[in-house]
Design an enzyme around this catalytic site. Structure first.
Site, short mmCIF file in Angstrom:
data_model
loop_
_atom_site.label_atom_id
_atom_site.label_comp_id
_atom_site.label_asym_id
_atom_site.label_seq_id
_atom_site.Cartn_x
_atom_site.Cartn_y
_atom_site.Cartn_z
N ASP A 37 74.16 -2.04 10.03
CA ASP A 37 73.95 -1.17 8.87
C ASP A 37 75.27 -1.09 8.12
OD1 ASP A 37 71.58 1.11 8.17
OD2 ASP A 37 73.52 1.46 7.23
N ASP A 63 77.55 -5.40 5.70
CA ASP A 63 76.97 -5.39 4.35
C ASP A 63 76.19 -6.69 4.20
OD1 ASP A 63 76.38 -5.59 1.65
OD2 ASP A 63 78.32 -4.82 0.99
N VAL A 64 74.87 -6.59 4.04
CA VAL A 64 74.05 -7.82 4.04
C VAL A 64 74.37 -8.75 2.87
CG1 VAL A 64 72.13 -6.87 5.39
CG2 VAL A 64 72.08 -6.66 2.88
N ASN A 90 65.64 -6.18 7.22
CA ASN A 90 65.03 -4.90 6.85
C ASN A 90 65.81 -4.16 5.76
OD1 ASN A 90 63.55 -2.23 7.41
ND2 ASN A 90 65.67 -1.74 7.94
N TYR A 155 62.88 -3.57 -8.73
CA TYR A 155 62.52 -3.53 -7.30
C TYR A 155 61.39 -4.54 -7.03
CZ TYR A 155 61.21 -1.53 -2.74
OH TYR A 155 60.93 -1.34 -1.40
N LYS A 159 61.26 -7.77 -4.44
CA LYS A 159 60.34 -7.89 -3.32
C LYS A 159 59.38 -9.08 -3.51
CE LYS A 159 61.98 -4.54 -0.85
NZ LYS A 159 62.70 -4.84 0.40
N ILE A 188 56.33 4.75 3.06
CA ILE A 188 56.51 5.12 4.47
C ILE A 188 57.47 6.31 4.48
CG2 ILE A 188 57.30 4.29 6.73
CD1 ILE A 188 54.87 2.69 5.60
N THR A 190 60.28 7.88 4.73
CA THR A 190 61.74 7.77 4.90
C THR A 190 62.34 8.32 3.61
OG1 THR A 190 62.06 5.62 3.82
CG2 THR A 190 61.39 5.57 6.14
P1 NDP Z 1 66.20 3.37 4.51
O1 NDP Z 1 66.93 3.64 3.23
O2 NDP Z 1 65.70 4.52 5.32
O3 NDP Z 1 67.12 2.47 5.48
C1 NDP Z 1 67.74 1.32 5.01
C2 NDP Z 1 69.16 1.28 5.54
O4 NDP Z 1 69.81 0.11 5.00
C3 NDP Z 1 69.98 2.49 5.06
O5 NDP Z 1 70.87 2.93 6.07
C4 NDP Z 1 70.73 1.89 3.89
O6 NDP Z 1 71.88 2.62 3.47
C5 NDP Z 1 71.07 0.54 4.49
N1 NDP Z 1 71.67 -0.37 3.50
C6 NDP Z 1 71.72 -0.22 2.15
N2 NDP Z 1 72.44 -1.21 1.61
C7 NDP Z 1 72.84 -2.01 2.62
C8 NDP Z 1 73.62 -3.18 2.69
N3 NDP Z 1 74.17 -3.73 1.59
N4 NDP Z 1 73.84 -3.75 3.90
C9 NDP Z 1 73.32 -3.19 5.03
N5 NDP Z 1 72.60 -2.07 5.02
C10 NDP Z 1 72.35 -1.48 3.83
O7 NDP Z 1 65.01 2.36 4.15
P2 NDP Z 1 63.51 2.27 4.70
O8 NDP Z 1 63.54 2.33 6.16
O9 NDP Z 1 62.67 3.19 3.94
O10 NDP Z 1 63.13 0.79 4.21
C11 NDP Z 1 63.43 -0.37 4.96
C12 NDP Z 1 62.90 -1.59 4.21
O11 NDP Z 1 61.51 -1.44 3.96
C13 NDP Z 1 63.55 -1.81 2.84
O12 NDP Z 1 63.75 -3.17 2.62
C14 NDP Z 1 62.54 -1.25 1.88
O13 NDP Z 1 62.64 -1.82 0.60
C15 NDP Z 1 61.24 -1.60 2.58
N6 NDP Z 1 60.15 -0.72 2.18
C16 NDP Z 1 60.21 0.63 2.42
C17 NDP Z 1 59.19 1.46 1.99
C18 NDP Z 1 59.22 2.94 2.19
O14 NDP Z 1 58.40 3.65 1.58
N7 NDP Z 1 60.08 3.47 3.02
C19 NDP Z 1 58.01 0.91 1.28
C20 NDP Z 1 58.05 -0.52 1.10
C21 NDP Z 1 59.09 -1.29 1.54
P3 NDP Z 1 71.73 3.62 2.18
O15 NDP Z 1 71.00 4.82 2.73
O16 NDP Z 1 73.12 3.89 1.75
O17 NDP Z 1 70.95 2.88 1.12
#
Ligand code: NDP
Length: 253
Positions: A37, A63-64, A90, A155, A159, A188, A190
């Site tokens: 993360d 950082d991805v 993810n 977005y 995707k 979802i 979150t």
């Molecule tokens: P969260 O924001 O809860 O978790 C994602 C994590 O990735 C956070 O800790 C975030 O940090 C971190 N992150 C952000 N930028 C980077 C980076 N450059 N490198 C590494 N990590 C990073 O996301 P969700 O669990 O809700 O979503 C997970 C995936 O599912 C995403 O790809 C999202 O687009 C997809 N998704 C989610 C949906 C939803 O409703 N939750 C619906 C559809 C798809 P920070 O908090 O600072 O951003």
């Protein structure tokens, strides 16, 4: 025996939300989990929880968007475990904004995380999987990669890119017995759904009532799908998109 016994999995963005829940489930099913993360505190917390529960995990601040970060994650994982069985790309960020108000900086940041991050993950992990002639990659897309919605140009573009890149890479790596699939969640529970509800000026509960199943998804709903795709239970499934949205995209309201 766990469904991922002795497997090694990398999960990005696993400090919170879907990534964290999946990391905990994978570990409970016997996998060694490489938790990454951008946030050190939440990411190391996920890894600590796994270890406290008797599982095996490593944490990388990652950082991805950074190719050198990916090189380090992959190199250290292979040094420690000699293999990588599963990659869950993810990490992602969300933005709802009218097209003409979206800046180039916002475009580049979101595309960098949501698309370049997925590209780099596959670029660095697939050579390891190809040598093994085995592996499963799961890429996080969204229902926004399948259907249009106002305010979602950026977005949705990111995707949609993940959706088709998944199929292209699946074709390229099928001869190596590597499977590559995408998942397409609706909202979802979150921080992302919280933001979506705020933008729509409704509560998360109200947002869920608009879904045929009458609720938003939970991170565990998605984690179980990712577990299936990561495990040998899905051994004949590749290049496929898995919608997990309580029926939202297929049943007009
Ligand atoms: P969260 O924001 O809860 O978790 C994602 C994590 O990735 C956070 O800790 C975030 O940090 C971190 N992150 C952000 N930028 C980077 C980076 N450059 N490198 C590494 N990590 C990073 O996301 P969700 O669990 O809700 O979503 C997970 C995936 O599912 C995403 O790809 C999202 O687009 C997809 N998704 C989610 C949906 C939803 O409703 N939750 C619906 C559809 C798809 P920070 O908090 O600072 O951003």
């Amino acid at each position: 025996m766990g469904r991922l016994q002795d497997k090694v999995a990398i999960i990005t963005g696993a400090g919170t939300g879907i990534g964290k829940q999946t990391a905990l489930l994978f570990a409970a099913e016997g996998a060694s989990v490489v938790v990454t993360d951008i946030h050190e505190e939440s990411g190391s917390q996920t890894a600590n929880e796994i270890v406290e529960n008797g599982g095996d995990a490593l944490f990388f601040k990652h950082d991805v968007r950074s190719e050198s970060d990916w090189q380090q994650v992959v190199q250290t994982t292979v040094e420690k475990y000699q293999k990588i069985d599963v990659l869950f790309n993810n990490a992602g960020i969300y933005l709802i904004k009218p097209l003409t108000e979206t800046t180039v900086e916002e475009w580049e940041r979101l595309m960098g995380i949501n698309v370049t991050g997925v590209f780099l993950g596959m670029k660095h992990v697939l050579p390891v999987m190809a040598k093994q002639r085995a592996g499963s990659v799961i890429n996080a897309s969204s229902v926004a990669g399948l259907i249009g919605a106002a305010g979602h140009a950026l977005y949705g573009a990111s995707k949609g890119a993940v959706r088709i890149m998944t199929k292209d890479v699946a074709a390229e790596y099928a001869p190596y017995q590597i499977r590559v699939n995408s998942i397409h969640p609706g909202y979802i529970r979150t921080g992302m759904a919280e933001y979506g509800a705020q933008m729509a000026q409704v509560t998360m509960e109200q947002l869920g009532q608009g879904y045929p199943l009458g609720r938003l998804g939970d991170p565990m709903d998605v984690a179980k799908l990712v577990l299936f795709l990561a495990s040998d239970d899905s051994s004949y499934i590749t290049a496929t998109e898995f919608v997990i949205d309580g029926g939202m995209t297929s049943i007009p309201s």
